[in-house]
Design an enzyme around this catalytic site. Structure first.
Site, PDB file in Angstrom:
ATOM      1  N   SER A 499      -2.135   5.264  -1.356  1.00 26.27           N
ATOM      2  CA  SER A 499      -1.803   4.002  -0.699  1.00 26.27           C
ATOM      3  C   SER A 499      -1.949   2.868  -1.733  1.00 26.27           C
ATOM      4  CB  SER A 499      -2.690   3.790   0.525  1.00 26.27           C
ATOM      5  OG  SER A 499      -2.210   2.739   1.312  1.00 26.27           O
ATOM      6  N   ASP A 586       6.430   8.549   6.307  1.00 23.07           N
ATOM      7  CA  ASP A 586       5.475   7.462   6.131  1.00 23.07           C
ATOM      8  C   ASP A 586       6.047   6.155   6.680  1.00 23.07           C
ATOM      9  OD1 ASP A 586       3.647   5.554   5.253  1.00 23.07           O
ATOM     10  OD2 ASP A 586       3.329   6.537   3.332  1.00 23.07           O
ATOM     11  N   HIS A 618       1.607   8.728   6.144  1.00 28.29           N
ATOM     12  CA  HIS A 618       0.881   7.976   5.125  1.00 28.29           C
ATOM     13  C   HIS A 618      -0.362   8.752   4.715  1.00 28.29           C
ATOM     14  CE1 HIS A 618       0.290   4.418   2.768  1.00 28.29           C
ATOM     15  NE2 HIS A 618      -0.917   4.228   3.243  1.00 28.29           N
TER      16      HIS A 618
END
Length: 892
Positions: A499, A586, A618
């Site tokens: 991330s 995602d 994600h």
């Protein structure tokens, strides 16, 4: 001369052998990655409020599911409650009356969660392994939020649904026993949260103002009244009402640096200080309230380690007694019964992932329950130490350093692990990544760079507009710290993160190309402009926060900041070996983010490795995908940094890695479509009037749902009306489209399913209409930029009317009702083939339909050559987590 060469050859062999031995010198044996990253044998236990049961999670068919047992039974006697075979259950809770266990589930990481309930006392139906779970919300493309499980009404949950408006959640009361939903408040005021008192009365709401400020509102039957506010750079939110309902505890750092615990008057908004960090270093970490009395019983703060302050004498004495049994370790009370006589206590440390005990307060006994990751050899784990170092501007950066056990801490290969968020932090304790790579021989640094939370507002705000700049300096100076201390070999430093941590990987290799010898980017954004353009609609409440902390793309100065901080724009500088991993579904960092950097590096001739999991969002949640990812990562890093690695894995893991590894040469980056360039394809034949019957099957999460579709085409003087009626377990769904008879352009659309109805007119390249849900209306208004084709009921039939032949291509315009945005689709005739369906065998053209600007949605349409009739459709639906829909002609 030959003798000399022979001696030199022998020396080289000895040097090589010594190097291989030195890599393992002093280190403990390699820990199998499955022991670290695979499913824990038992985890996440919770006591039922009545104290009769313990629920917990353990693998079923290699996927984490919920089990239950009585408190007195051994774990081996537990009964299976859920049968999720594809994606693990992320978490669960007991209802207040102990009658049900409630959990949430999305599809393949799309983050559109529905709420499910299961009766822990129910028996499985004949032939089943577990009792049936009930989908209490049953919505597609909707993200359910859980706000409250009131003690005063244990058969109810207060939930939020964004079915009316994707950006904002309306407040509903959900009856667990029946699934009945009652609308409590329509959210037209940018509400982000609701707070109830202990009688279940709605008292407070939290609103995100357009400028990013947070407002706390008093809730009356007919109005919302602002009583407290804090700026976009501050924190304020209610935590828990006092038992008498006159005040609520809240956290806030309004007008000050540290987040503190306050007491709020819900009528006047006046506050009084309860407590701030006694050491004056960090923000309030949290507060715990009694299950029995709802009084405040403890607060905690995390600097280098967590520090707890007890407010209840009996609670403090019991905790201190447990602490004496486990000196040096952290004690977590993870679950309590309603009368608080039984606790589940977990003992944790940097080298202890967790031991869970049942604590009987009256008898003062600790009964062992289970060890988290019992097969993990604790003796081989490495200590984690808190360190600090100064960054480029002198700011002191807190961090955690884990050195490989048994190795001399000099000249080691090193790995920087920046955390995600970035508005979060790392803490002291067991960390699977730190232990995994320390076991492989790396010095592991986990910096809490500026912009991390928990260290006060000044430290947080120091990260504003500093993505790729001083936030990145904080990592760079962390490397310099390890080198200066003699810990790290400057030529063997890598960086791995997910991330925001993945972004930091890309920024590190792009902006400091000589610093790192390898990088592993997991779901990290490469282009901050496209990142902000693609954030999910349910993040609308924090959109302004992104603008002020990252950069405002709507202003020239803000856009300049974002462009400069985007690693993609400096891809030409990258010379570091890079592995990129991405989840196809995602919703936060979409697939395009990964593929932009993969294509950029590939086109410059640099080697880049790419992993794309079609069933992830994600991050990688499925154990098989996670194992494949770290199998590839540790080998990649060992090759470039010289650490140890475990060769191969199970046959399933090796096969899965092969399946999700993508050859960068095959990646095609979809280009932005110029709306003005999208024309209107010209049909070759008219729609055929009549009634057509199709068999439908939807495959999702290993389950199959069979449906029936009837399509009716009625011919009129200037238009054609196409009606799709789909028979579902929830009732009939009807989609009616009016098309221009000649051009087959969509003119009107009407959709009806249960309490939902949609009516839209398409005229003058504009869409205008309304969507109704349970009597609540939402306006639909959009500029289309051109006519719609191949959309709604009859859309596939309209495509079938085109002059299809090998090599035929076209780009068409559709309209997404939920997002109210235009989407462009590419059509390509990919060949011809014989297709067998229930209605017969047909010689058909195969038409491939894909998103013109990239995306996971894909569809194949088989059109009979002689009649232009659609005989089969197969579609991958990303909005349903990669579900596959197959439609076959059954007859006319």
């Amino acid at each position: 001369m030959k003798r000399l060469l022979h001696v030199l050859s022998c020396l080289l062999v000895l040097v090589s052998m010594a190097a291989g031995q030195n890599k393992d010198a002093g280190l403990p044996p390699l820990i199998d990655r499955d022991v670290i990253f695979g499913n824990p044998e038992i985890a996440g236990a919770q006591l039922s409020p009545d104290g009769r049961y313990i629920a917990f999670m353990k693998p079923w068919k290699d996927t984490r599911n919920i089990y239950v047992k009585s408190v007195s039974e051994p774990f081996s006697a537990a009964r299976l409650l859920t049968t999720e075979a594809k994606r693990p259950v992320a978490g669960y809770l007991w209802t207040q009356d102990s009658k049900y266990i409630v959990f949430a589930k999305d599809h393949d990481g799309d983050e559109n969660f529905n709420v499910y309930a299961v009766d822990p006392a129910a028996k499985p139906a004949a032939g089943e392994e577990a009792p049936a779970s009930r989908d209490l919300t049953g919505l597609k493309g909707v993200r359910v939020m859980l706000y409250e499980a009131p003690k005063s009404d244990p058969d109810s949950l207060y939930i939020g649904l964004n079915d009316r408006d994707k950006a904002w959640h309306d407040l509903y009361k959900l009856k667990i026993s029946t699934g009945e939903k009652t609308l409590i408040r329509k959210n037209t005021d940018r509400i982000t949260g609701w707070s109830f008192d202990l009688k279940g009365q709605l008292r407070l709401a939290t609103r995100s103002a357009v400028n990013g400020d947070t407002e706390i509102l008093s809730v009356d039957s007919d109005k919302l009244s602002p009583i407290y506010s804090c700026t976009v750079f501050e924190t304020c939110r209610p935590l828990h009402f006092q038992p008498d309902g006159t005040h609520a505890y809240m956290e806030s750092n309004k007008g000050t640096d540290l987040v503190s615990l306050l007491r709020l008057d819900p009528q006047t908004g006046k506050t009084e200080m309860v407590e701030s960090d006694p050491r004056g270093k960090v923000d309030l970490g949290g507060a715990l309230f009694s299950e029995k009395t709802d009084e405040l019983i403890e607060t905690w703060y995390t600097a280098d380690r967590v520090k707890v302050y007890f407010k209840d004498k009996a609670f403090r004495e019991d905790n201190h007694w447990i602490e004496q049994q486990f000196p040096g370790k952290d004690i977590l009370v993870v679950s309590r019964t309603r009368d608080e006589q039984l606790w589940l206590v977990t003992v944790e440390a940097d080298t202890e992932p967790g031991q869970t005990f049942l604590f009987d307060r009256k008898a003062r006994t600790l009964t062992p329950q289970y060890k988290v990751r019992e097969k993990l050899p604790r003796k081989d784990l490495a200590e984690m130490k808190a360190v600090t170092y100064k960054s480029s501007d002198g700011l002191e950066i807190p961090a955690y350093l884990t050195l490989p056990k048994g190795a001399q801490p000099t000249n080691l290969p090193a790995l920087v692990l920046p955390h995600g968020g970035p508005w979060g932090r790392d803490e002291w304790g067991y960390n699977s990544l730190a232990q995994f790579f320390a076991n492989r021989g790396y010095a592991v640094l986990m910096p809490n760079f500026r912009g991390s939370t928990g260290y006060g507002r000044k430290f947080l705000d120091a990260g504003n507009l500093e993505w790729g700049r001083k936030m990145q300096d904080d990592l760079t100076w962390g490397v310099k710290y390890m080198v200066a201390q003699g810990i790290a070999d400057p030529k063997r430093v890598g960086i791995l993160g997910g991330s925001y941590g993945g972004y930091a990987v890309l920024a590190g290799v792009a902006f400091t190309p000589d610093l790192y010898a390898a990088g592993v980017d997991i779901v990290g954004p490469s282009n901050l402009i496209t990142l902000l353009e693609s954030i999910p609609p349910y993040w609308e409440s924090i959109r302004k926060m992104f603008a002020v902390r990252m950069g405002d793309a709507s202003t020239a100065d803000g856009k300049k900041v974002l462009v400069e901080a985007s690693p993609l724009n400096s891809a030409a500088k990258i010379k570091t070996p890079l592995l990129v991993a991405q989840g196809a579904n995602d919703p936060r960092v979409n697939r395009r983010e990964a593929e932009q950097i993969v294509v950029a590096l590939r086109d410059q001739g640099f080697k880049v490795e790419y992993i794309l999991a079609p069933d992830e969002g994600h991050g990688f949640a499925r154990p098989i995908n996670n194992m494949a990812l770290f199998m590839a990562s540790e080998k990649f890093l060992a090759h470039h940094l010289g650490g140890r690695f475990q060769e191969g894995g199970t046959a399933e893991e090796v096969a899965r890695l092969k399946e999700i590894t993508v050859d960068p040469k095959t990646v095609v980056l979809a280009k932005k479509v110029d709306p003005a360039s999208v024309g209107l394809p010209k049909p070759a034949v008219d729609l055929k009037p009549g009634t057509f019957h199709y068999q439908l099957q939807i495959d999702v999460n290993g389950q199959q749902v069979s449906l029936k579709l009837t399509t009716t085409v009625l011919d009129a003087a200037t238009s054609a009306t196409v009606t799709d009626v789909t028979e579902t377990p929830q009732g009939s769904a009807t989609d009616i489209a009016t098309l221009d008879k000649t051009s087959l352009v969509l003119e009107k659309r009407s959709v009806k399913q249960g309490p939902m109805s949609i009516d839209i007119d398409f005229a003058g390249n504009k869409a205008a209409g309304k969507m109704s849900m349970n009597g609540q209306e939402r306006a639909i208004s959009a500029d289309l930029g051109g006519p719609l084709f191949g959309d709604a009921a009859g859309g596939d039939m309209a495509i079938g009317c085109l002059p299809l032949a090998d090599g035929y291509t076209a780009t068409i315009r559709n309209f997404d009702i939920q997002t109210q945005k235009v989407k462009f689709l590419n059509l390509t005739v990919a060949g011809a083939e014989s297709v067998k369906v229930p209605a017969g065998t047909f010689d058909a053209c195969r038409v491939e339909v894909s998103a013109a600007e990239g995306g996971a949605d894909k569809k194949t349409i088989w059109v009979a050559k002689d009649s232009h009739q659609v005989v089969k459709v197969k579609a991958v639906m990303a909005s349903m987590g990669g579900a596959v829909m197959t439609q076959e002609l059954a007859g006319e």
